[in-house]
Scaffold this motif. Structure first.
Motif, PDB file in Angstrom:
ATOM      1  N   LYS A 194      -9.435   2.044   3.542  1.00 54.94           N
ATOM      2  CA  LYS A 194     -10.053   1.800   2.290  1.00 54.94           C
ATOM      3  C   LYS A 194      -9.681   0.497   1.887  1.00 54.94           C
ATOM      4  CE  LYS A 194     -10.340   3.232  -2.444  1.00 54.94           C
ATOM      5  NZ  LYS A 194      -9.725   4.439  -3.424  1.00 54.94           N
ATOM      6  N   ASN A 195      -8.560  -0.099   2.524  1.00 52.48           N
ATOM      7  CA  ASN A 195      -8.035  -1.468   2.009  1.00 52.48           C
ATOM      8  C   ASN A 195      -8.084  -2.530   3.117  1.00 52.48           C
ATOM      9  OD1 ASN A 195      -6.863  -1.241  -0.907  1.00 52.48           O
ATOM     10  ND2 ASN A 195      -5.995   0.851   0.085  1.00 52.48           N
ATOM     11  N   GLN A 196      -9.045  -2.274   4.083  1.00 51.84           N
ATOM     12  CA  GLN A 196      -9.385  -2.996   5.184  1.00 51.84           C
ATOM     13  C   GLN A 196      -7.825  -3.516   5.981  1.00 51.84           C
ATOM     14  OE1 GLN A 196     -11.874  -5.716   2.993  1.00 51.84           O
ATOM     15  NE2 GLN A 196     -13.776  -4.807   4.006  1.00 51.84           N
TER      16      GLN A 196
ATOM     17  N   TYR B 133       0.706  -1.426   0.001  1.00 54.43           N
ATOM     18  CA  TYR B 133      -0.014   0.124  -0.199  1.00 54.43           C
ATOM     19  C   TYR B 133       0.939   1.240  -0.198  1.00 54.43           C
ATOM     20  CZ  TYR B 133      -3.649  -3.518   0.991  1.00 54.43           C
ATOM     21  OH  TYR B 133      -4.411  -4.608   1.132  1.00 54.43           O
TER      22      TYR B 133
ATOM     23  N   PHE C  78     -10.747  10.459  -1.976  1.00 56.88           N
ATOM     24  CA  PHE C  78     -11.574   9.304  -1.746  1.00 56.88           C
ATOM     25  C   PHE C  78     -12.948   9.536  -2.040  1.00 56.88           C
ATOM     26  CE2 PHE C  78      -7.775   9.783   1.132  1.00 56.88           C
ATOM     27  CZ  PHE C  78      -7.418   8.739   1.050  1.00 56.88           C
ATOM     28  N   TYR C  79     -13.248  10.936  -2.532  1.00 55.30           N
ATOM     29  CA  TYR C  79     -14.679  11.131  -2.863  1.00 55.30           C
ATOM     30  C   TYR C  79     -14.810  11.047  -4.294  1.00 55.30           C
ATOM     31  CZ  TYR C  79     -15.864  12.433   2.051  1.00 55.30           C
ATOM     32  OH  TYR C  79     -15.964  12.097   3.466  1.00 55.30           O
TER      33      TYR C  79
ATOM     34  N   LYS D  11      -6.525   6.683   5.933  1.00 55.37           N
ATOM     35  CA  LYS D  11      -7.680   6.476   5.197  1.00 55.37           C
ATOM     36  C   LYS D  11      -7.549   5.469   3.880  1.00 55.37           C
ATOM     37  CE  LYS D  11     -11.349   8.621   4.431  1.00 55.37           C
ATOM     38  NZ  LYS D  11     -12.693   8.502   4.764  1.00 55.37           N
ATOM     39  N   ARG D  12      -6.348   5.506   3.460  1.00 59.18           N
ATOM     40  CA  ARG D  12      -5.996   4.503   2.451  1.00 59.18           C
ATOM     41  C   ARG D  12      -5.859   3.074   3.068  1.00 59.18           C
ATOM     42  NH1 ARG D  12      -0.195   4.804   0.775  1.00 59.18           N
ATOM     43  NH2 ARG D  12      -0.592   6.754   1.551  1.00 59.18           N
TER      44      ARG D  12
END
Length: 329
Positions: free
Chosen positions: A226-228, A204, A270-271, A222-223
């Motif tokens: 997003k990738n859990q 990542y 992210f949006y 946040k990244r």
């Protein structure tokens, strides 16, 4: 394969840097290698660190230019590497410069603010937890105020629905510790103390370089979310933070402009474009109302909201030039 490489950045704050490194050496049973990057400091700050290294480190350190560091492929014979950058790279780019070079040599990389002091075996505890919990990708710790050791500064938090983050309160953290809970999920953790598993870095990446100073930890988390990727705070490890030593003194409102501009620019990533446009307008209205309440000045609230709108809608990053124009306006 070595276990842990520690990255610390100095910028005109040699007293903090020396105290930070001294605390690591005094409080850790293991001799984890430290990569100290001077981020274009004034000559005196660099010389003070060099003199301290000669006095305290004997032959166990190495001083090199950034070009020499790039060419180096053997980190086995020294416990501290002092790398002198030609210019101020900023927080994210400075950390990434070292991180990118050393990540193949260590199972974990730890980013550490130089205005911190660690408690006994804080990093050893974090390593032990990561080794025992392979599903955890990134970890931070219980960070207390240096000036008030009993007061919580940061133990992580979570992302709010309105595009911000909320910190865990001290009462909650202290209750966890009282009840024997030593690790908690915390989607948001601060870049002040950040331990990352090598596999996570490979998959990542590192910190975004869109921001000269600030917001990079929000973006990184946040990244990860997003990738859990599982992110946690280890409450059993404690570090003390002096808070804000790397930031220049400026108008409080200008720091607000910088913070909110960076946040709005960050969430473009992210949006969707439409969601970002609608959200950013509502967010700026909320900023206006908040500053009216805080400052009791409509004029100042208008100034801040206007500048946040202009900067965040004109630019897709906060470079050093943009950072300077905001802070020193």
């Amino acid at each position: 394969m070595y276990k842990l490489g520690i990255i610390i950045i100095n910028w005109n704050s040699h007293h903090d840097t020396i105290e930070c490194i001294t605390s690591i050496r005094n409080n850790e049973v293991e001799l984890y290698p430290i990569f100290l990057l001077d981020n274009g400091s004034e000559k005196q700050s660099v010389e003070n660190i060099e003199e301290w290294l000669v006095e305290k480190y004997g032959l166990s350190y190495r001083i090199m230019t950034d070009d020499e560091f790039i060419q180096c492929n053997d980190f086995s014979n020294c416990s501290l590497f002092f790398i002198k950058a030609k210019t101020n790279l900023g927080f994210a780019k400075g950390n990434n410069f070292v991180w990118n070079k050393i990540m193949d040599f260590y199972d974990y990389v730890l980013l550490l603010n130089n205005d911190t002091v660690i408690s006994e075996n804080a990093f050893t505890k974090m390593l032990a937890y990561m080794d025992s919990n392979p599903d955890t990708g990134v970890i931070s710790c219980d960070i207390r105020l240096y000036s008030k050791p009993g007061k919580l500064w940061n133990a992580g938090g979570y992302f709010a629905w309105y595009g911000d983050r909320k910190y865990f309160k001290q009462k909650k953290i202290d209750n966890y510790k009282k009840n024997g809970v030593m690790a908690i999920k915390s989607p948001y953790i601060t870049g002040c103390v950040l331990m990352v598993r090598k596999e996570i870095t490979k998959k990542y990446g590192m910190l975004t370089e869109k921001f000269f100073l600030g917001e990079e930890d929000f973006n990184y988390c946040k990244r990860l979310a997003k990738n859990q990727v599982k992110v946690e705070t280890l409450l059993d490890a404690v570090i003390y933070h002096k808070v804000g030593s790397s930031r220049v003194t400026s108008r409080d409102s200008n720091n607000m402009i910088l913070h909110y501009t960076s946040r709005i620019i960050d969430l473009k990533e992210f949006y969707s474009p439409l969601k970002w446009q609608l959200w950013s307008l509502l967010y700026i209205i909320a900023i206006f109302i908040k500053i009216c309440s805080m400052k009791k000045s409509v004029k100042e609230a208008v100034r801040v909201a206007k500048h946040v709108f202009l900067y965040s809608h004109k630019y897709n990053n906060v470079s050093y030039e943009i950072y300077s124009s905001i802070i020193y306006q």
